[in-house]
Scaffold this motif. Structure first.
Motif, PDB file in Angstrom:
ATOM      1  N   LEU A  20      39.823  23.065  50.955  1.00 47.79           N
ATOM      2  CA  LEU A  20      38.396  22.758  51.041  1.00 47.79           C
ATOM      3  C   LEU A  20      37.586  23.776  50.244  1.00 47.79           C
ATOM      4  O   LEU A  20      38.015  24.908  50.062  1.00 47.79           O
ATOM      5  N   PRO A  21      36.403  23.377  49.783  1.00 47.02           N
ATOM      6  CA  PRO A  21      35.595  24.308  48.992  1.00 47.02           C
ATOM      7  C   PRO A  21      34.935  25.394  49.842  1.00 47.02           C
ATOM      8  O   PRO A  21      34.676  25.172  51.033  1.00 47.02           O
ATOM      9  N   ASP A  22      34.652  26.539  49.238  1.00 46.23           N
ATOM     10  CA  ASP A  22      33.858  27.626  49.842  1.00 46.23           C
ATOM     11  C   ASP A  22      34.252  27.950  51.276  1.00 46.23           C
ATOM     12  O   ASP A  22      33.424  27.918  52.185  1.00 46.23           O
ATOM     13  N   LEU A  23      35.510  28.280  51.464  1.00 52.36           N
ATOM     14  CA  LEU A  23      36.022  28.470  52.829  1.00 52.36           C
ATOM     15  C   LEU A  23      35.145  29.359  53.706  1.00 52.36           C
ATOM     16  O   LEU A  23      34.931  30.528  53.382  1.00 52.36           O
ATOM     17  N   PRO A  24      34.631  28.826  54.787  1.00 56.09           N
ATOM     18  CA  PRO A  24      33.726  29.588  55.646  1.00 56.09           C
ATOM     19  C   PRO A  24      34.483  30.506  56.617  1.00 56.09           C
ATOM     20  O   PRO A  24      35.675  30.318  56.863  1.00 56.09           O
ATOM     21  N   PHE A  25      33.759  31.475  57.188  1.00 56.24           N
ATOM     22  CA  PHE A  25      34.421  32.475  58.051  1.00 56.24           C
ATOM     23  C   PHE A  25      35.067  31.845  59.285  1.00 56.24           C
ATOM     24  O   PHE A  25      36.091  32.300  59.765  1.00 56.24           O
ATOM     25  N   PHE A  26      34.467  30.751  59.797  1.00 58.44           N
ATOM     26  CA  PHE A  26      35.017  30.195  61.043  1.00 58.44           C
ATOM     27  C   PHE A  26      36.343  29.465  60.816  1.00 58.44           C
ATOM     28  O   PHE A  26      37.064  29.195  61.770  1.00 58.44           O
ATOM     29  N   PHE A  27      36.662  29.152  59.553  1.00 55.96           N
ATOM     30  CA  PHE A  27      38.022  28.675  59.258  1.00 55.96           C
ATOM     31  C   PHE A  27      38.937  29.887  59.066  1.00 55.96           C
ATOM     32  O   PHE A  27      39.970  30.002  59.689  1.00 55.96           O
ATOM     33  N   ARG A  28      38.510  30.779  58.195  1.00 55.61           N
ATOM     34  CA  ARG A  28      39.348  31.937  57.845  1.00 55.61           C
ATOM     35  C   ARG A  28      39.705  32.764  59.066  1.00 55.61           C
ATOM     36  O   ARG A  28      40.777  33.324  59.160  1.00 55.61           O
ATOM     37  N   ARG A  29      38.769  32.849  60.029  1.00 54.16           N
ATOM     38  CA  ARG A  29      38.995  33.721  61.191  1.00 54.16           C
ATOM     39  C   ARG A  29      39.482  32.953  62.413  1.00 54.16           C
ATOM     40  O   ARG A  29      39.414  33.455  63.534  1.00 54.16           O
ATOM     41  N   LYS A  30      39.906  31.730  62.193  1.00 54.02           N
ATOM     42  CA  LYS A  30      40.517  30.914  63.258  1.00 54.02           C
ATOM     43  C   LYS A  30      39.599  30.666  64.445  1.00 54.02           C
ATOM     44  O   LYS A  30      40.066  30.521  65.581  1.00 54.02           O
ATOM     45  N   ILE A  31      38.315  30.665  64.198  1.00 53.06           N
ATOM     46  CA  ILE A  31      37.396  30.346  65.296  1.00 53.06           C
ATOM     47  C   ILE A  31      37.447  28.844  65.547  1.00 53.06           C
ATOM     48  O   ILE A  31      37.459  28.390  66.687  1.00 53.06           O
ATOM     49  N   VAL A  32      37.506  28.064  64.462  1.00 52.86           N
ATOM     50  CA  VAL A  32      37.848  26.650  64.609  1.00 52.86           C
ATOM     51  C   VAL A  32      39.374  26.606  64.658  1.00 52.86           C
ATOM     52  O   VAL A  32      40.041  26.989  63.706  1.00 52.86           O
ATOM     53  N   PHE A  33      39.920  26.224  65.794  1.00 54.43           N
ATOM     54  CA  PHE A  33      41.367  26.397  65.988  1.00 54.43           C
ATOM     55  C   PHE A  33      42.126  25.092  66.185  1.00 54.43           C
ATOM     56  O   PHE A  33      43.356  25.079  66.118  1.00 54.43           O
ATOM     57  N   GLY A  34      41.414  24.011  66.448  1.00 53.69           N
ATOM     58  CA  GLY A  34      42.123  22.762  66.740  1.00 53.69           C
ATOM     59  C   GLY A  34      41.382  21.559  66.185  1.00 53.69           C
ATOM     60  O   GLY A  34      40.202  21.656  65.831  1.00 53.69           O
ATOM     61  N   HIS A  35      42.062  20.442  66.111  1.00 56.47           N
ATOM     62  CA  HIS A  35      41.414  19.229  65.588  1.00 56.47           C
ATOM     63  C   HIS A  35      42.156  17.977  66.037  1.00 56.47           C
ATOM     64  O   HIS A  35      43.286  18.048  66.532  1.00 56.47           O
ATOM     65  N   ARG A  36      41.503  16.862  65.872  1.00 61.71           N
ATOM     66  CA  ARG A  36      42.164  15.554  65.903  1.00 61.71           C
ATOM     67  C   ARG A  36      41.811  14.840  64.614  1.00 61.71           C
ATOM     68  O   ARG A  36      40.633  14.741  64.273  1.00 61.71           O
ATOM     69  N   ASP A  37      42.813  14.396  63.900  1.00 63.51           N
ATOM     70  CA  ASP A  37      42.599  13.533  62.735  1.00 63.51           C
ATOM     71  C   ASP A  37      41.702  14.116  61.658  1.00 63.51           C
ATOM     72  O   ASP A  37      40.970  13.369  61.003  1.00 63.51           O
ATOM     73  N   PHE A  38      41.709  15.426  61.494  1.00 62.80           N
ATOM     74  CA  PHE A  38      40.869  16.002  60.442  1.00 62.80           C
ATOM     75  C   PHE A  38      41.323  15.531  59.057  1.00 62.80           C
ATOM     76  O   PHE A  38      40.537  15.516  58.108  1.00 62.80           O
ATOM     77  N   GLN A  39      42.587  15.143  58.963  1.00 59.75           N
ATOM     78  CA  GLN A  39      43.109  14.657  57.673  1.00 59.75           C
ATOM     79  C   GLN A  39      42.210  13.579  57.063  1.00 59.75           C
ATOM     80  O   GLN A  39      42.014  13.537  55.857  1.00 59.75           O
ATOM     81  N   LYS A  40      41.700  12.719  57.942  1.00 58.42           N
ATOM     82  CA  LYS A  40      40.835  11.627  57.473  1.00 58.42           C
ATOM     83  C   LYS A  40      39.597  12.161  56.761  1.00 58.42           C
ATOM     84  O   LYS A  40      39.107  11.576  55.801  1.00 58.42           O
ATOM     85  N   ILE A  41      39.085  13.264  57.284  1.00 54.32           N
ATOM     86  CA  ILE A  41      37.864  13.836  56.725  1.00 54.32           C
ATOM     87  C   ILE A  41      38.199  14.541  55.414  1.00 54.32           C
ATOM     88  O   ILE A  41      37.510  14.390  54.408  1.00 54.32           O
ATOM     89  N   LYS A  42      39.285  15.279  55.445  1.00 59.20           N
ATOM     90  CA  LYS A  42      39.725  15.989  54.248  1.00 59.20           C
ATOM     91  C   LYS A  42      39.950  14.986  53.106  1.00 59.20           C
ATOM     92  O   LYS A  42      39.584  15.236  51.962  1.00 59.20           O
ATOM     93  N   TYR A  43      40.548  13.892  53.466  1.00 57.50           N
ATOM     94  CA  TYR A  43      40.795  12.822  52.499  1.00 57.50           C
ATOM     95  C   TYR A  43      39.488  12.437  51.806  1.00 57.50           C
ATOM     96  O   TYR A  43      39.424  12.331  50.585  1.00 57.50           O
ATOM     97  N   SER A  44      38.443  12.242  52.578  1.00 57.16           N
ATOM     98  CA  SER A  44      37.154  11.853  51.994  1.00 57.16           C
ATOM     99  C   SER A  44      36.536  12.990  51.195  1.00 57.16           C
ATOM    100  O   SER A  44      35.983  12.765  50.117  1.00 57.16           O
ATOM    101  N   ILE A  45      36.633  14.202  51.724  1.00 58.04           N
ATOM    102  CA  ILE A  45      36.031  15.343  51.010  1.00 58.04           C
ATOM    103  C   ILE A  45      36.683  15.478  49.635  1.00 58.04           C
ATOM    104  O   ILE A  45      36.002  15.592  48.618  1.00 58.04           O
ATOM    105  N   LEU A  46      38.008  15.446  49.611  1.00 58.81           N
ATOM    106  CA  LEU A  46      38.714  15.700  48.355  1.00 58.81           C
ATOM    107  C   LEU A  46      38.547  14.566  47.348  1.00 58.81           C
ATOM    108  O   LEU A  46      38.738  14.753  46.162  1.00 58.81           O
ATOM    109  N   ARG A  47      38.178  13.381  47.831  1.00 59.03           N
ATOM    110  CA  ARG A  47      37.961  12.264  46.912  1.00 59.03           C
ATOM    111  C   ARG A  47      36.490  11.975  46.680  1.00 59.03           C
ATOM    112  O   ARG A  47      36.126  10.921  46.164  1.00 59.03           O
ATOM    113  N   ASN A  48      35.626  12.876  47.154  1.00 56.15           N
ATOM    114  CA  ASN A  48      34.191  12.629  47.063  1.00 56.15           C
ATOM    115  C   ASN A  48      33.765  11.318  47.707  1.00 56.15           C
ATOM    116  O   ASN A  48      32.857  10.646  47.226  1.00 56.15           O
TER     117      ASN A  48
END
Ligand code: TRP
Ligand code: SF4
Length: 430
Positions: A33-61
């Protein structure tokens, strides 16, 4: 074990993966993902459901939406800030932002009147959101959005009482407005996929992990209202029609979609099924949902979610506005924050001598936690503090002074920005 979204329980985060099927939000998933924010890098966001779907859209605009909600109860503190940090990040990378003010939920579960909830939402939350850097987007009140409420009612047709009780453990004395609150939240999450609000698209709901029951419930309801079910099997994918009308047409239309992106390998119209070889299940899901809408279905894509850790209060328990002496509010004066910081629980030793000898414990320290939750921007600097603390080179007094300096600057700046923000509120509320 159940997660109770209306309590203030503490979580053993590891157990949430096993017991509830929340997936780990690790580097593998966020690294592209672009411009990795601190809450990803520092594992504050630690869990997800189906984030792949979102990543798919982000990476394909592609198009995608954020829907999250704010509960107008009490004052806004640093624990609430983490959601809006995420929203601002997602806005910067192209998400369409929607924020629900949960005034119906505050009324049903916390005893606020709608008027009180409105005032709190505007004065405390929305003003601070804008001051923190949220650009114009859509913020609405549950009580004022007829589509959200209609959807809540209509989707409720496919849920029953025992299902709700299994998730929430309601008592027989629970008031019915409270029982209905999860449906309203489902209305919040899914209505953004209605044509009027931007149409069919993957939707991400960034929340604290206490909200996971609502997410599971919403995902189940969205699926229950789908006309097709998509079942990945070993080598192939089964596509089934769940209703009795227009079955042949629905199967034919599904085949056309499959042939565009993959291949039909078997038909079994008697079982209302086709089987396909198809790689891109996101695309398939999207295309099938589109067909469903032609046949009068809702065709909602099951929402994705992320979960963040809660920041601790300054005494080490949960940060909460009901324990104001241990919470840092965004509207605290520098003096108020100074007192709180000075009495915060740290990972320091009994005496300075001890600490110089054996070092401190940053992982048990509330000051360090504040640094980690964004007060210190640079990872390098944070690492240095960690190391110096461990080595006994840094003492708590010095650290608290630094925390205070940073917070003071932050609070003063935010206060000024709030004055400007007040003028802009009407650009947000719809
Ligand atoms: N239940 C949420 C809370 O207690 C507020 C909320 C309402 C919400 N609707 C939502 C959160 C939709 C996420 C998505 O904070
Ligand atoms: Fe916390 Fe700083 Fe003390 Fe270490 S030195 S325990 S990081 S306050």
């Amino acid at each position: 074990m159940i997660i109770d979204p209306w309590s203030s329980q503490k979580y053993e985060y590891e157990k949430l993966f096993e017991n509830f099927g929340i997936e780990k939000f690790d580097k593998e998933i966020w690294k592209d993902l672009p411009d990795l924010p601190f809450f990803f890098r520092r594992k504050i966001v630690f869990g997800h459901r189906d984030f792949q779907k979102i990543k798919y859209s982000i990476l394909r605009n592609g198009k995608w939406a954020i829907l999250t909600g704010l509960m107008p109860s009490g004052k806004m503190h640093f624990g609430h800030k983490i959601v809006i940090d995420q929203v601002i990040y997602y806005q910067s990378i192209g998400a369409d932002i929607n924020i629900a003010v949960a005034d119906i939920e505050a009324y049903a579960t916390r005893g606020y009147s709608l008027k009180e909830a409105e005032k709190l939402a505007i004065d405390e939350y929305i003003t601070n959101y804008i001051a923190l850097g949220l650009k114009p987007c859509r913020i609405y009140f549950q009580s004022k959005n007829e589509d959200v409420k209609d959807l809540a009612y209509l989707l409720a047709k496919k849920a029953n009482l025992s299902q709700l009780n299994a998730i929430y453990g309601f008592k027989s004395s629970t008031n019915m407005a409270h029982v209905f609150a999860p449906f309203i939240q489902t209305g919040d999450i899914l209505h953004v996929q209605m044509e009027k609000y931007g149409g069919l698209r993957p939707t991400l709901v960034p929340v604290g992990v206490d909200q996971d029951p609502h997410i599971r419930f919403c995902r189940d309801l969205a699926d229950a209202h789908r006309i097709y079910s998509i079942v990945p099997q070993n080598e192939r994918t089964g596509i089934f029609v769940k209703i009795e009308e227009n079955v042949e047409d629905l199967l034919k239309e599904a085949e056309e979609v499959v042939e565009k992106y993959g291949k039909v390998v078997e038909r079994n119209y008697a079982y209302k099924a086709i089987y396909a070889k198809i790689d891109d299940l996101n695309k398939l899901d999207y295309e099938l949902a589109k067909i469903e809408r032609k046949y009068g279905g809702y065709g909602f894509i099951s929402p994705s979610s992320t979960y963040h850790r809660f920041i601790s209060g300054l005494d080490g328990n949960k940060m909460s506005s009901s324990r104001p002496q241990y919470a840092l509010f965004l509207t605290d004066t520098p003096d108020e924050s100074k007192k709180k910081i000075w009495s915060a629980k740290t990972g320091g030793a009994i005496s300075a001598e001890e600490q110089k000898k054996h070092g401190g414990k940053p992982e048990e320290c509330m000051i360090y936690e504040l640094f980690m939750y964004g007060l210190i921007k640079e990872d390098k600097e944070l690492e240095e503090i960690y190391k110096e603390c461990k080595d006994g080179k840094l003492l708590c007094g010095e650290c608290k002074r630094k925390a205070y300096e940073l917070i003071k600057e932050f609070l003063e700046e935010l206060k000024e920005k709030r004055e400007i923000a007040k003028e802009k509120i009407k650009d947000y509320i719809q």
